[in-house]
Each structure stands twice: as C-alpha cells, then as structure tokens.
Design a protein around this motif. Structure first.
Motif, short mmCIF file in Angstrom:
data_model
loop_
_atom_site.label_atom_id
_atom_site.label_comp_id
_atom_site.label_asym_id
_atom_site.label_seq_id
_atom_site.Cartn_x
_atom_site.Cartn_y
_atom_site.Cartn_z
N MET A 1 0.84 -1.19 0.00
CA MET A 1 0.00 0.00 0.00
C MET A 1 0.88 1.24 0.00
SD MET A 1 -2.80 1.16 2.78
CE MET A 1 -3.52 2.75 2.64
N ILE A 2 0.50 2.21 -0.81
CA ILE A 2 1.22 3.47 -0.85
C ILE A 2 0.95 4.23 0.44
CG2 ILE A 2 1.42 5.68 -2.03
CD1 ILE A 2 0.58 4.20 -4.59
N THR A 3 2.02 4.73 1.07
CA THR A 3 1.85 5.40 2.36
C THR A 3 1.95 6.91 2.26
OG1 THR A 3 4.20 5.16 2.82
CG2 THR A 3 2.74 3.42 3.64
N ASP A 4 2.37 7.44 1.12
CA ASP A 4 2.53 8.88 0.99
C ASP A 4 1.30 9.51 0.34
OD1 ASP A 4 5.05 8.54 1.99
OD2 ASP A 4 6.07 8.80 0.08
N VAL A 5 0.95 10.70 0.83
CA VAL A 5 -0.10 11.49 0.21
C VAL A 5 0.54 12.82 -0.16
CG1 VAL A 5 -2.34 12.58 0.53
CG2 VAL A 5 -1.84 10.41 1.67
N VAL A 6 0.42 13.19 -1.43
CA VAL A 6 1.04 14.41 -1.91
C VAL A 6 -0.04 15.33 -2.46
CG1 VAL A 6 2.68 15.38 -3.56
CG2 VAL A 6 3.15 13.17 -2.52
N SER A 7 0.07 16.60 -2.12
CA SER A 7 -0.82 17.60 -2.68
C SER A 7 0.02 18.82 -3.04
CB SER A 7 -1.89 17.98 -1.65
OG SER A 7 -2.85 18.82 -2.23
N ARG A 8 -0.32 19.45 -4.14
CA ARG A 8 0.45 20.64 -4.53
C ARG A 8 -0.46 21.61 -5.27
NH1 ARG A 8 2.07 21.69 -9.67
NH2 ARG A 8 1.78 20.04 -11.19
N THR A 9 -0.01 22.87 -5.26
CA THR A 9 -0.71 23.90 -6.00
C THR A 9 0.28 25.02 -6.30
OG1 THR A 9 -2.72 25.25 -6.08
CG2 THR A 9 -1.52 25.24 -3.99
N ASP A 10 -0.02 25.80 -7.30
CA ASP A 10 0.79 26.97 -7.62
C ASP A 10 0.04 28.21 -7.20
OD1 ASP A 10 2.91 25.53 -8.73
OD2 ASP A 10 1.94 25.43 -10.69
N CYS A 11 0.73 29.09 -6.51
CA CYS A 11 0.14 30.34 -6.02
C CYS A 11 0.81 31.50 -6.75
CB CYS A 11 0.34 30.47 -4.52
SG CYS A 11 -0.45 29.15 -3.58
N PRO A 12 0.08 32.58 -7.00
CA PRO A 12 0.60 33.67 -7.81
C PRO A 12 1.52 34.65 -7.07
CG PRO A 12 -1.63 34.17 -7.15
CD PRO A 12 -1.32 32.80 -6.64
N ASP A 13 1.72 34.46 -5.79
CA ASP A 13 2.45 35.45 -5.00
C ASP A 13 3.80 34.91 -4.56
OD1 ASP A 13 2.76 37.93 -3.85
OD2 ASP A 13 0.89 37.83 -2.70
N ARG A 14 4.59 35.77 -3.95
CA ARG A 14 5.93 35.39 -3.47
C ARG A 14 5.81 34.49 -2.23
NH1 ARG A 14 4.23 39.63 -1.14
NH2 ARG A 14 5.04 40.50 0.79
N PRO A 15 6.86 33.72 -1.90
CA PRO A 15 6.78 32.77 -0.80
C PRO A 15 6.33 33.36 0.54
CG PRO A 15 8.71 32.30 -2.10
CD PRO A 15 8.12 33.58 -2.64
N ALA A 16 6.79 34.55 0.89
CA ALA A 16 6.41 35.13 2.18
C ALA A 16 4.90 35.36 2.27
CB ALA A 16 7.17 36.44 2.41
N ALA A 17 4.29 35.81 1.19
CA ALA A 17 2.85 36.05 1.18
C ALA A 17 2.08 34.72 1.18
CB ALA A 17 2.45 36.88 -0.03
N VAL A 18 2.60 33.73 0.46
CA VAL A 18 1.96 32.42 0.44
C VAL A 18 2.06 31.78 1.82
CG1 VAL A 18 2.03 30.11 -0.57
CG2 VAL A 18 2.31 32.12 -2.03
#
Length: 129
Positions: free
Chosen positions: A1-18
């Motif tokens: 069974m796969i044990t990892d769950v991955v989620s991702r998204t792209d945000c339009p702002d700089r890392p500090a704001a995200v």
C-alpha cells in the motif's frame, strides 16, 4: 500500500505572502503551534517562515508526518505538501489506513485550495494598490 499522500498547488504570489496565506488557511495557533484542519490537528514541530514547516497529525488511528515546502516557481510559489504514514507510531489495520488516507487527501487538497484562494486575493490587492 502506498503510504505517501502528496498535494500541490501553484500560487501567484511570493513565498512570504503564500506563507501567511498557508497559516491563515490552516487557522494556525502560534501558542499551541497547531494547525486546525477539518479532520485533524497538525502539531507543528518546526517551521521556517517563507520556506516550510514540519509536523505530525492523526487522521483516524493513523499518525502521519507532514512536511510543507514553499518553492519559488516562475513568478509565483509552488506549494507542496507531503504526508507520510509514521509506521512506527501506528498499529492500524489496512482498512483503517485506507480510510485515514482518504481523510488526509481531502484535508490537504482543501488546505492547498484555501491557501491558493487566500494568496490570489492578496496578490490581486497588491496589484490594485
């Protein structure tokens, strides 16, 4: 069974704001160092503002180690979350793991979506100011 769950998204702002949007979306409590997701409380062990965080949470009877990465990407930020079953801390049966995995996936997707929406709202405000 796969044990990892991955989620991702792209945000339009700089890392500090995200980063700020990520913490707001998770209703982060700095006193208890806890993010409140719908089906679990994520206890934060370490955090690096604008870079990422690490912690653990229990969905059902299964403990997961959660790592969040904020990666500068093009003109915005790629947000990546990885949840891994902590096999040392769980004795859950296969059915319990499957059920918890669905909850983890749902919570992470909702968290990423809320973060993106929050970040997009802030980015739009910055452009109109």
């Amino acid at each position: 069974m796969i044990t990892d769950v991955v989620s991702r998204t792209d945000c339009p702002d700089r890392p500090a704001a995200v980063w700020d949007a990520l913490l707001r979306a998770a209703r982060f409590d700095p006193d208890t160092r806890t993010c409140r997701l719908e089906h679990a409380d994520l206890v934060v062990r370490s955090l690096s503002p604008g870079v990422g965080l690490r912690g653990s949470a229990r969905w059902g009877d299964v403990t997961y180690r959660v790592t969040v990465y904020l990666v500068p990407h093009r003109s915005g930020t790629r947000l990546l979350v990885l949840a891994t079953v902590d096999l040392r801390a769980t004795t859950a049966r296969l059915g319990q793991r499957r059920s918890s995995r669905r909850l983890v996936g749902r919570d992470l997707r909702e968290w990423m979506q809320a973060t993106r929406v929050e970040s997009e709202g802030r980015a739009d405000l910055g452009r109109t100011a």
